[in-house]
Design a protein around this motif. Structure first.
Motif, short mmCIF file in Angstrom:
data_model
loop_
_atom_site.label_atom_id
_atom_site.label_comp_id
_atom_site.label_asym_id
_atom_site.label_seq_id
_atom_site.Cartn_x
_atom_site.Cartn_y
_atom_site.Cartn_z
N ARG A 141 0.83 -1.17 -0.01
CA ARG A 141 0.06 0.06 -0.11
C ARG A 141 0.83 1.21 -0.06
N THR A 157 -18.90 8.23 5.74
CA THR A 157 -17.48 7.73 5.99
C THR A 157 -17.44 7.01 7.34
N ASP A 168 -12.20 6.65 9.67
CA ASP A 168 -11.59 7.35 8.70
C ASP A 168 -11.44 8.90 8.97
N ASP A 179 -6.05 -1.86 5.52
CA ASP A 179 -6.73 -1.26 4.41
C ASP A 179 -7.51 -0.28 4.59
N ALA A 180 -8.26 -0.60 5.61
CA ALA A 180 -9.44 0.50 6.36
C ALA A 180 -8.71 1.87 6.50
N ALA A 217 -7.82 4.15 3.44
CA ALA A 217 -8.94 4.84 2.97
C ALA A 217 -8.96 6.25 3.73
N ASP A 231 -8.13 9.39 1.60
CA ASP A 231 -8.85 9.88 0.41
C ASP A 231 -10.04 10.94 0.95
#
Length: 328
Positions: free
Chosen positions: A42, A264, A268, A294-295, A298, A301
């Motif tokens: 990542r 959302t 995040d 992975d969460a 995010a 973004d």
């Protein structure tokens, strides 16, 4: 992945830092290796650990986390070369004198032990895990200068320092014509904003990067109320979490409602907020699985507008720099 410089240095690091404190006590070695591989996939190149991480429930097996990372490096494939490696010194590694804190002897022994466990010839960022009020800065900086000269460490950072400690450290380093600290790792999140009083102004003045730890405040900012309703909450190891939840339940519910309005995840939102704060280089995330990692990615973004930032300040009031926060 987004990248930035670590404080005033030319060192390029990812805007998320992989925290490894769960490796060993909560995450098995094979899963930890998968998490680190996923981090590289990542684009995360910045990993944080400590010599004291990896203790079991009885306080034994200190250093286990560094050993897990070291065995991952030993697999090759550019794993070490692609990693900006940060570890820490201070915590007691045994019951005998000089097995902790920041004496010159303690630092020398600690770095050699960390290098062996990590299976590497150098540490990129060597951080003091706590202030040592019993050791003078002349002794600490002399020990660090020797390690830099020997090529065993490259940069020096701090963790859990007050603003006054940062000023002491940097002025002592300046008198020795030494780079001194390049980063500070502090407790910082929407619920814990005390460092806005004096630590963040000191970081900005001296050009240090801020590495916030516990960005989700032990899961409180990660959608804990929704998880309670769904029956998916994982009970943390910190006993104060339930007490904090009881104290802040109403505003945590309002916070989760705000995240829902923004479409959302609460986690995040908490990370995205930190990425807007002055001096912040990279929040330290502590995933237990690759999916958790992975969460977290995010969050990069998610861009917050001023209306959302103002609402977060209403829910979780922060501080002005001192002394204006409490005086004229």
């Amino acid at each position: 992945m987004e990248y930035t410089h670590l404080g005033r240095t030319g060192l390029t690091v990812s805007r998320l830092c992989l925290g490894t404190m769960n490796f060993g006590p909560h995450t098995e070695e094979s899963e930890a290796h998968r998490i680190m591989d996923t981090a590289h996939e990542r684009g995360i190149n910045f990993f944080d650990t400590a010599n004291a991480y990896g203790r079991d429930s009885e306080g034994n097996l200190r250093g286990r986390t560094e050993e897990i990372i070291g065995r991952w490096f030993a697999q090759g494939g550019g794993r070490r070369e692609r990693t900006v490696l940060a570890t820490k010194v201070y915590g007691p590694m045994g019951d005998w004198p000089n097995e902790g804190k920041l004496s010159a002897l303690g630092i020398r022994r600690a770095v050699e032990a960390s290098l062996r466990r990590l299976n590497t010839d150098h540490i990129d960022l060597y951080q003091m895990h706590h202030i040592d009020r019993d050791t003078p800065w002349e002794e600490i900086w002399q020990a660090m200068e020797v390690l830099v000269t020997q090529g065993k460490i490259i940069y020096v950072g701090s963790s859990n320092f007050a603003g006054w400690h940062l000023a002491q450290a940097q002025e002592a380093a300046r008198s020795r014509h030494f780079l001194g600290l390049v980063s500070e790792q502090s407790l910082y999140n929407l619920l814990d904003r005390t460092i806005e009083l004096e630590v963040i102004p000191a970081l900005q003045h001296y050009g240090l990067g801020l590495l916030p730890w516990s960005p989700l405040r032990s899961g409180l900012l990660g959608g804990i109320l929704r998880k309670e309703r769904e029956g998916t909450r994982v009970r943390g190891a910190l006993p104060q979490t339930d007490a904090l939840l009881a104290t802040h339940r109403d505003r945590l519910q309002a916070y989760e409602d705000l995240a829902a309005d923004l479409a959302t995840e609460p986690a995040d939102l908490a990370l995205a907020w930190l990425l807007t704060r002055p001096a912040v280089t990279a929040p330290i995330i502590g995933p237990r699985t690759p999916a958790h990692l992975d969460a977290a990615v995010a969050a990069l973004d998610l861009k917050l507008d001023q209306k959302t930032l103002d609402r977060l300040d209403e829910l979780f009031p922060g501080h002005q720099p001192a002394p204006e926060d409490y005086a004229w």
